[in-house]
Design a protein around this motif. Structure first.
Motif, PDB file in Angstrom:
ATOM      1  N   ALA A 106      -7.993  -1.086   7.542  1.00 25.17           N
ATOM      2  CA  ALA A 106      -8.571  -2.405   7.778  1.00 25.17           C
ATOM      3  C   ALA A 106     -10.046  -2.298   8.134  1.00 25.17           C
ATOM      4  O   ALA A 106     -10.797  -3.263   8.024  1.00 25.17           O
ATOM      5  CB  ALA A 106      -7.807  -3.118   8.901  1.00 25.17           C
TER       6      ALA A 106
ATOM      7  N   TYR B 275       2.536   4.287   9.555  1.00 27.38           N
ATOM      8  CA  TYR B 275       2.123   3.216   8.650  1.00 27.38           C
ATOM      9  C   TYR B 275       1.191   2.245   9.369  1.00 27.38           C
ATOM     10  O   TYR B 275       0.146   1.839   8.828  1.00 27.38           O
ATOM     11  CB  TYR B 275       3.353   2.476   8.126  1.00 27.38           C
ATOM     12  N   ALA B 276       1.535   1.895  10.628  1.00 30.86           N
ATOM     13  CA  ALA B 276       0.690   0.983  11.404  1.00 30.86           C
ATOM     14  C   ALA B 276      -0.678   1.616  11.679  1.00 30.86           C
ATOM     15  O   ALA B 276      -1.715   0.944  11.603  1.00 30.86           O
ATOM     16  CB  ALA B 276       1.380   0.631  12.726  1.00 30.86           C
TER      17      ALA B 276
ATOM     18  N   ARG C  18      -4.772   3.170   0.252  1.00 26.87           N
ATOM     19  CA  ARG C  18      -5.506   1.927   0.456  1.00 26.87           C
ATOM     20  C   ARG C  18      -6.981   2.242   0.679  1.00 26.87           C
ATOM     21  O   ARG C  18      -7.323   3.038   1.550  1.00 26.87           O
ATOM     22  CB  ARG C  18      -4.982   1.171   1.680  1.00 26.87           C
TER      23      ARG C  18
ATOM     24  N   LEU D  42      -2.698   1.518   8.488  1.00 25.92           N
ATOM     25  CA  LEU D  42      -3.150   0.149   8.213  1.00 25.92           C
ATOM     26  C   LEU D  42      -4.383  -0.192   9.039  1.00 25.92           C
ATOM     27  O   LEU D  42      -5.323  -0.826   8.550  1.00 25.92           O
ATOM     28  CB  LEU D  42      -2.030  -0.852   8.526  1.00 25.92           C
ATOM     29  N   SER D  43      -4.377   0.242  10.295  1.00 27.08           N
ATOM     30  CA  SER D  43      -5.512  -0.059  11.165  1.00 27.08           C
ATOM     31  C   SER D  43      -6.771   0.663  10.682  1.00 27.08           C
ATOM     32  O   SER D  43      -7.872   0.126  10.756  1.00 27.08           O
ATOM     33  CB  SER D  43      -5.206   0.344  12.616  1.00 27.08           C
TER      34      SER D  43
ATOM     35  N   PHE E  90       0.987   6.659   1.080  1.00 24.49           N
ATOM     36  CA  PHE E  90       0.165   5.500   1.450  1.00 24.49           C
ATOM     37  C   PHE E  90      -1.163   5.607   0.729  1.00 24.49           C
ATOM     38  O   PHE E  90      -1.788   6.669   0.718  1.00 24.49           O
ATOM     39  CB  PHE E  90      -0.061   5.492   2.964  1.00 24.49           C
TER      40      PHE E  90
ATOM     41  N   TYR F 129       0.805  -1.232   0.000  1.00 24.05           N
ATOM     42  CA  TYR F 129       0.000   0.000   0.000  1.00 24.05           C
ATOM     43  C   TYR F 129       0.836   1.280   0.000  1.00 24.05           C
ATOM     44  O   TYR F 129       0.314   2.358   0.279  1.00 24.05           O
ATOM     45  CB  TYR F 129      -0.976   0.025   1.192  1.00 24.05           C
ATOM     46  N   THR F 130       2.120   1.191  -0.298  1.00 21.83           N
ATOM     47  CA  THR F 130       2.949   2.392  -0.357  1.00 21.83           C
ATOM     48  C   THR F 130       3.548   2.546  -1.751  1.00 21.83           C
ATOM     49  O   THR F 130       3.655   1.571  -2.500  1.00 21.83           O
ATOM     50  CB  THR F 130       4.107   2.360   0.658  1.00 21.83           C
TER      51      THR F 130
END
Length: 337
Positions: A52, A44-45, A24, A48-49, A22, A8-9
């Motif tokens: 999601a 980034y984390a 997504r 991502l959360s 980023f 996703y980057t």
């Protein structure tokens, strides 16, 4: 060491630097630093959360939907990578403020209120207005917006006091070059002798230097130019050339200069030079180049093709004022004798 692909980057390169982004499920934003940096992986984390989670529904008639459609358009994808990055930042900001608004009902007053929110940073304020106007123009072309409806085109840009761009005088050029280390002298001579924007000067690579000519591809137009190489620049480049590829303009560390790094280097060295005026910039070298072209009889049409019409005209306006002042003072001294 090569960096493994991170899901996703993607990377955008601008002025010799890399910027990580980023994307997504409709979430599209920048990442701080680079892989390996603590702040990069923390953000980034977090992203991502968010990604999601089930993405929030975006109404088809919202500004967010219009912005996202524009990002997927052939027009946006045809832009150069640095331009996409620049537009993307403004689109992100516009979406964060006006995303839920039905774009067909947006008024000039609403766009103006967004612009005025950033009045303390006029450049950002104007870019928001320009980007909104571009969105509505594109929307009209695609049949998404009624012809003639462009709320961002119904008011003027903010009036701000412009910072004057002062052409370097020949005395200032001589003084600065006398104090400049070789690596900084290289980039100053490139700017002065080609008359190009700082962004284009720092992107020049050694194959661009072809002896009698310097080949330039202007970032704004994408047009290639072959500019006759001034004897001073040619002698300097031939003396310092130690490689056959890569960027010409490099700092003392060996890393390629950026446009901002070039401007900062001028300011930093200028602060150490006794009597230096302190407000000289890379763009002032571009104006000085315009003056040199005019002095040797280059026609305005040719000079404008190298520098750009507006740059040439503005430089001539300033230089004419300075020359008239010098002529007036000479007459005063003559009559005072």
């Amino acid at each position: 060491m090569p960096v493994a692909k991170i899901p996703y980057t993607y990377v955008v390169r601008k002025n010799g630097r890399e910027y990580w982004r980023f994307r997504r499920a409709g979430l599209h934003t920048s990442l701080p630093g680079k892989p390996g940096d603590t702040e990069f992986h923390a953000e980034y984390a977090r992203l991502l959360s968010i990604g999601a989670q089930a993405p929030a529904a975006v109404p088809n008639d919202s500004m967010a939907a219009l912005i996202r459609a524009y990002r997927q358009s052939a027009e946006f994808k045809a832009l150069r990578a640095p331009t996409q990055l620049d537009y993307g930042k403004t689109l992100d900001l516009l979406e964060s403020i006006m995303g839920p608004e039905p774009y067909r009902l947006v008024t000039a007053g609403m766009v103006k209120a967004v612009r005025d929110k950033f009045a303390a940073t006029p450049r950002k304020a104007h870019k928001l207005k320009q980007m909104a106007s571009r969105l509505y123009t594109w929307g009209q072309e695609e049949g998404l917006v009624k012809r003639g409806h462009n709320p961002a085109g119904e008011f003027k840009k903010l009036k701000v006091r412009a910072t004057p761009i002062i052409p370097w005088s020949e005395e200032e050029i001589t003084l600065f070059l006398a104090h400049a280390p070789t690596h900084l002298k290289t980039v100053v001579l490139l700017a002065l002798c080609t008359g190009q924007r700082a962004e284009d000067v720092v992107r020049m690579e050694w194959p661009s230097f072809q002896g009698p000519f310097v080949r330039v591809v202007q970032s704004k137009t994408g047009e290639p130019l072959d500019i006759a190489c001034h004897p001073d620049l040619r002698a300097h480049l031939e003396a310092v050339k130690t490689r056959f590829s890569g960027r010409i303009a490099r700092a003392a560390s060996g890393r390629p200069y950026t446009a901002n790094g070039f401007a900062k280097a001028i300011a930093d060295l200028g602060a150490k030079i006794p009597g230096w005026p302190g407000n000289r910039s890379p763009h002032g070298l571009r104006y000085a180049a315009a003056g040199r072209l005019e002095e040797v009889g280059v026609t305005p049409a040719i000079a404008s093709s190298i520098l750009g019409h507006r740059t040439y005209q503005m430089a001539m306006k300033y230089l004419a004022g300075r020359r008239n002042s010098e002529a007036a003072m000479k007459r005063v001294h003559h009559h005072a004798r």
